[in-house]
Design an enzyme around this catalytic site. Structure first.
Site, PDB file in Angstrom:
ATOM      1  N   HIS A  26      -9.102  -7.775   0.479  1.00 46.31           N
ATOM      2  CA  HIS A  26      -8.226  -7.031  -0.443  1.00 46.31           C
ATOM      3  C   HIS A  26      -8.742  -7.200  -1.877  1.00 46.31           C
ATOM      4  O   HIS A  26      -8.887  -8.318  -2.372  1.00 46.31           O
ATOM      5  CB  HIS A  26      -6.802  -7.550  -0.309  1.00 46.31           C
ATOM      6  CG  HIS A  26      -5.768  -6.619  -0.842  1.00 46.31           C
ATOM      7  ND1 HIS A  26      -4.501  -7.044  -1.169  1.00 46.31           N
ATOM      8  CD2 HIS A  26      -5.786  -5.278  -1.079  1.00 46.31           C
ATOM      9  CE1 HIS A  26      -3.787  -6.010  -1.581  1.00 46.31           C
ATOM     10  NE2 HIS A  26      -4.552  -4.924  -1.531  1.00 46.31           N
ATOM     11  N   ASP A  60      -0.699  -6.281  -3.534  1.00 51.48           N
ATOM     12  CA  ASP A  60       0.322  -5.282  -3.239  1.00 51.48           C
ATOM     13  C   ASP A  60       1.680  -5.810  -3.693  1.00 51.48           C
ATOM     14  O   ASP A  60       2.057  -6.952  -3.351  1.00 51.48           O
ATOM     15  CB  ASP A  60       0.363  -4.990  -1.729  1.00 51.48           C
ATOM     16  CG  ASP A  60      -0.889  -4.276  -1.248  1.00 51.48           C
ATOM     17  OD1 ASP A  60      -1.590  -3.693  -2.103  1.00 51.48           O
ATOM     18  OD2 ASP A  60      -1.160  -4.329  -0.038  1.00 51.48           O
ATOM     19  N   HIS A 107       4.253   0.997  -0.901  1.00 57.35           N
ATOM     20  CA  HIS A 107       4.081  -0.170  -1.767  1.00 57.35           C
ATOM     21  C   HIS A 107       3.233   0.251  -2.976  1.00 57.35           C
ATOM     22  O   HIS A 107       2.779   1.385  -3.039  1.00 57.35           O
ATOM     23  CB  HIS A 107       3.426  -1.352  -1.024  1.00 57.35           C
ATOM     24  CG  HIS A 107       2.012  -1.088  -0.643  1.00 57.35           C
ATOM     25  ND1 HIS A 107       1.648  -0.366   0.504  1.00 57.35           N
ATOM     26  CD2 HIS A 107       0.823  -1.434  -1.235  1.00 57.35           C
ATOM     27  CE1 HIS A 107       0.332  -0.283   0.598  1.00 57.35           C
ATOM     28  NE2 HIS A 107      -0.192  -0.948  -0.459  1.00 57.35           N
ATOM     29  N   HIS A 112      -0.310  -0.667  -4.899  1.00 56.24           N
ATOM     30  CA  HIS A 112      -1.556  -1.424  -4.958  1.00 56.24           C
ATOM     31  C   HIS A 112      -1.929  -1.557  -6.436  1.00 56.24           C
ATOM     32  O   HIS A 112      -2.132  -0.557  -7.128  1.00 56.24           O
ATOM     33  CB  HIS A 112      -2.681  -0.707  -4.186  1.00 56.24           C
ATOM     34  CG  HIS A 112      -3.997  -1.376  -4.334  1.00 56.24           C
ATOM     35  ND1 HIS A 112      -4.367  -2.473  -3.566  1.00 56.24           N
ATOM     36  CD2 HIS A 112      -5.056  -1.112  -5.173  1.00 56.24           C
ATOM     37  CE1 HIS A 112      -5.574  -2.860  -3.917  1.00 56.24           C
ATOM     38  NE2 HIS A 112      -6.020  -2.029  -4.892  1.00 56.24           N
TER      39      HIS A 112
END
Length: 264
Positions: free
Chosen positions: A157, A161, A236, A238
């Site tokens: 990642h 998030d 969500h 990012h």
């Protein structure tokens, strides 16, 4: 017993002797006395020795005293009036000077207060522009930075998030200029802001965008609404921070926010 006169020589009565005047006319002492009295009377000396009845008969007009007193009082009144006018003028001048000084001090005080307010306003604006905010108010991190998994093409990642239902307001974390506002592939609808410190912040998976390229943004300003566009499993936000505009220059977003005073 009969008294008898003592024996001896006796002087005869003295007979006043006449003297000759310069003009040849003989005068006596009595004549001289009379002449002296006449001279005193003519000189006014006898007037001062006259009886009260005679003094009462002398009028003020004859002496000229009333005119002298009246003239003196008139001059004194003029002098008093002039002195009063000068005093009043001096008091008025002093009052004007004092009023001018008070006005000057009041204006100086007002100017200082105005300058202080302006400085305070500038300082407040500076702090506001330098302050950093969370991109989602009251949210929390659902997926951390560099978390591994097959969901990310790089194998980890590149951002974090923040939990957010679709349609939640998304805010710029700081001051900067929008450099991207539109579709971003796997990131879905995205906004990228070049921050004033030279870094770049990215907001992905948006349901709608509220800014355009070239627009200036400030901390806490709403720039979009969260959503589930792009490569996602649910709604969500990012959030990513990069040192350049290029992919792969990412840094820890939470450490970045904390370095700017944001409590997470």
């Amino acid at each position: 017993m009969a008294f008898t006169r003592a024996t001896g020589k006796h002087r005869r009565p003295r007979v006043p002797q006449r003297r000759k005047s310069l003009g040849g006319t003989p005068i006596t002492r009595r004549t001289a006395s009379a002449a002296g009295i006449a001279a005193l009377t003519a000189s006014g000396v006898m007037g001062t020795l006259a009886s009260p009845a005679m003094a009462a008969g002398t009028t003020a007009e004859q002496t000229g005293l009333t005119q002298a007193v009246t003239l003196g009082e008139s001059i004194a009144d003029k002098i008093d009036a002039q002195a009063a006018a000068q005093q009043q003028a001096a008091e008025e001048a002093a009052a004007k000077k004092k009023a001018a000084e008070l006005k000057r001090k009041a204006e100086a005080k007002a100017m200082k207060e105005r300058e202080a307010k302006e400085r305070a306003a500038r300082e407040a604006e500076r702090r506001r522009l330098l302050a950093y905010k969370l991109p989602i108010t009251g949210s929390y991190v659902s997926t951390g930075y560099q978390s591994g998994g097959s969901l990310w093409s790089s194998g980890s990642h590149t951002g974090v998030d923040f939990h957010a239902a679709s349609g939640t307001p998304v805010h710029s974390v700081g001051s900067g200029t929008v450099v991207t506002a539109g579709w971003g592939g796997a990131y879905g609808n995205q906004v990228v802001v070049r921050m004033n410190d030279g870094t770049y912040t990215q907001y992905g998976h948006l349901s709608s965008i509220a800014v355009s390229v070239g627009q200036k943004v400030t901390p806490g300003q709403q720039i979009a609404l969260s959503g589930a566009t792009g490569n996602v499993t649910g709604a969500h936000l990012h959030f990513e921070v990069r040192t350049t505009a290029e992919y792969g220059s990412d840094i820890d977003p939470l450490a970045y926010l904390r370095s700017h005073g944001v409590k997470i």
